[in-house]
Scaffold this active site. Sequence first.
Site, mmCIF file in Angstrom:
data_model
loop_
_atom_site.group_PDB
_atom_site.id
_atom_site.type_symbol
_atom_site.label_atom_id
_atom_site.label_comp_id
_atom_site.label_asym_id
_atom_site.label_seq_id
_atom_site.Cartn_x
_atom_site.Cartn_y
_atom_site.Cartn_z
ATOM 1 N N PHE A 164 6.081 2.741 -8.994
ATOM 2 C CA PHE A 164 5.589 2.736 -7.614
ATOM 3 C C PHE A 164 4.811 1.452 -7.387
ATOM 4 C CE2 PHE A 164 2.502 3.524 -4.234
ATOM 5 C CZ PHE A 164 3.353 3.944 -3.223
ATOM 6 N N ASP A 189 1.379 -4.576 -12.529
ATOM 7 C CA ASP A 189 0.819 -3.876 -11.377
ATOM 8 C C ASP A 189 -0.317 -3.013 -11.893
ATOM 9 O OD1 ASP A 189 0.110 -2.216 -9.323
ATOM 10 O OD2 ASP A 189 2.167 -1.786 -8.660
ATOM 11 N N LYS A 196 -6.787 -0.595 -5.189
ATOM 12 C CA LYS A 196 -7.466 0.707 -5.224
ATOM 13 C C LYS A 196 -8.974 0.678 -5.533
ATOM 14 C CE LYS A 196 -3.678 3.910 -5.329
ATOM 15 N NZ LYS A 196 -2.361 3.373 -5.611
HETATM 16 C C1 LIG Z 1 -1.260 2.762 -4.862
HETATM 17 C C2 LIG Z 1 -0.412 1.804 -5.593
HETATM 18 C C3 LIG Z 1 0.211 0.730 -4.938
HETATM 19 C C4 LIG Z 1 0.167 0.541 -3.437
HETATM 20 O O1 LIG Z 1 -1.136 0.343 -2.963
HETATM 21 P P1 LIG Z 1 -1.410 0.462 -1.389
HETATM 22 O O2 LIG Z 1 -2.858 0.056 -1.279
HETATM 23 O O3 LIG Z 1 -1.166 1.875 -0.995
HETATM 24 O O4 LIG Z 1 -0.501 -0.470 -0.712
HETATM 25 C C5 LIG Z 1 0.935 -0.169 -5.704
HETATM 26 N N1 LIG Z 1 1.047 -0.015 -7.024
HETATM 27 C C6 LIG Z 1 0.459 0.995 -7.681
HETATM 28 C C7 LIG Z 1 0.599 1.090 -9.166
HETATM 29 C C8 LIG Z 1 -0.283 1.951 -6.996
HETATM 30 O O5 LIG Z 1 -0.832 2.981 -7.645
#
Ligand SMILES: *Cc1c(COP(=O)(O)O)cnc(C)c1O
Length: 390
Positions: free
Chosen positions: A129, A214, A243
């Site tokens: 994700f 990520d 986050k």
């Molecule tokens: C939440 C998340 C995203 C996306 O972040 P947003 O602030 O919602 O755009 C991308 N990568 C990972 C691993 C995430 O947990």
Amino acid sequence: MFPVVMPTYARADIAFERGEGAYLWSTDGRRFLDFHSGVAVNSLGHGHPRLVGALIAQAAKVWHTSNLFRVPGQERVAAKLVAATFADTVFFCNSGAEAIECALKMARKHHYDAGRPERYRVITAIGAFHGRTLATIAAGGQEKHLKGFAPAMEGFDHVPFGNLNTLRDAIGPETAAILVEPVQGEGGIIAGDPDYLRRLRATADEFGLLLIFDEVQTGMGRTGSLFAYQQLGIAPDIMAAAKGLGGGFPVGACLATAAAAAGMTAGSHGSTFGGNPLAMAAAETVLDVMLEDGFLAHVGAMGALLRTRLDTLAAAVPAVIEEVRGVGLMLGLKLRVANTDMVARLMDNGLLTVPAGDNVVRLLPPLTIGEAEIEAALAILSRTFGEVTP
Ligand SMILES: *Cc1c(COP(=O)(O)O)cnc(C)c1O
């Protein structure tokens, strides 16, 4: 009538009006223990005095000036992130998806500037994700996110998470980068094998690719180190954070080595709001608190305690809990009953958790959590799991 708030979420029928530490109070007067943390965002809990103070102080000075001027807060936060990580340079944005967008653009620009414009493809993991923009849903490659939004952005090759041979087979003359979450969050708290993640570094070097981590969910202390890569003994070339970075204020960041970021010159990328003074006041305070002696050790200790207590719980209800997974305070329970049903039951009993893929319930408490709150959560978990045990 169509809902005035666009109905893109399956929301629980509850709203909160106040928070303090690991607790939230709903508008109907109930108290909840927050092991959801706004999906791994409220890393310092609710109403942290230093965060509140920093934001109020900055709010009285200046909120926003645009990136056409120097922003001293950006210079301070970037210097602190650079000092604490592999990175040489930082781009500020407002969300995780934007941090990934910056990483993807940087990877293309890096190869373009090096005279390899044909290298634009990025290898990503199945079940990943990376956000909900057009580029990041294509990167994640999940049918449930892509359906109805065709054509998917071109340039992503998806391989099973954890299998180095299939990943190597997917590398071609057009490959620019490898993008992975060290621990898949939304996918169901699936930790990458440390040896696999280390081999990704060697593989990227062997083929001249950029390695992008990520760390939007794993970063900012969640796994017990400031970033998860720091437990591996290797570093990526580019890393996305968001986050937990603003402790609840929207802040994203794309960190990179000077070599990876060489093409990100004036005019190449931008964001109106990215890294504004308010956002930087929040991020600087979060970083200062996390980098103080003992903070990350506390995350490790509380993560170990919660893990031990969850393992005991899981052993007591094997018909309901299949597995306990995760790292630090990024933990998940893989269930044999529907995870969304358990999340609802736990909420009814006063504990907020987050569902994830693979039928997992995520436990993402504030990193400031204490032993008493872990015991309180376990009491609710035991009672609730007891209710569904056959
Ligand atoms: C939440 C998340 C995203 C996306 O972040 P947003 O602030 O919602 O755009 C991308 N990568 C990972 C691993 C995430 O947990």
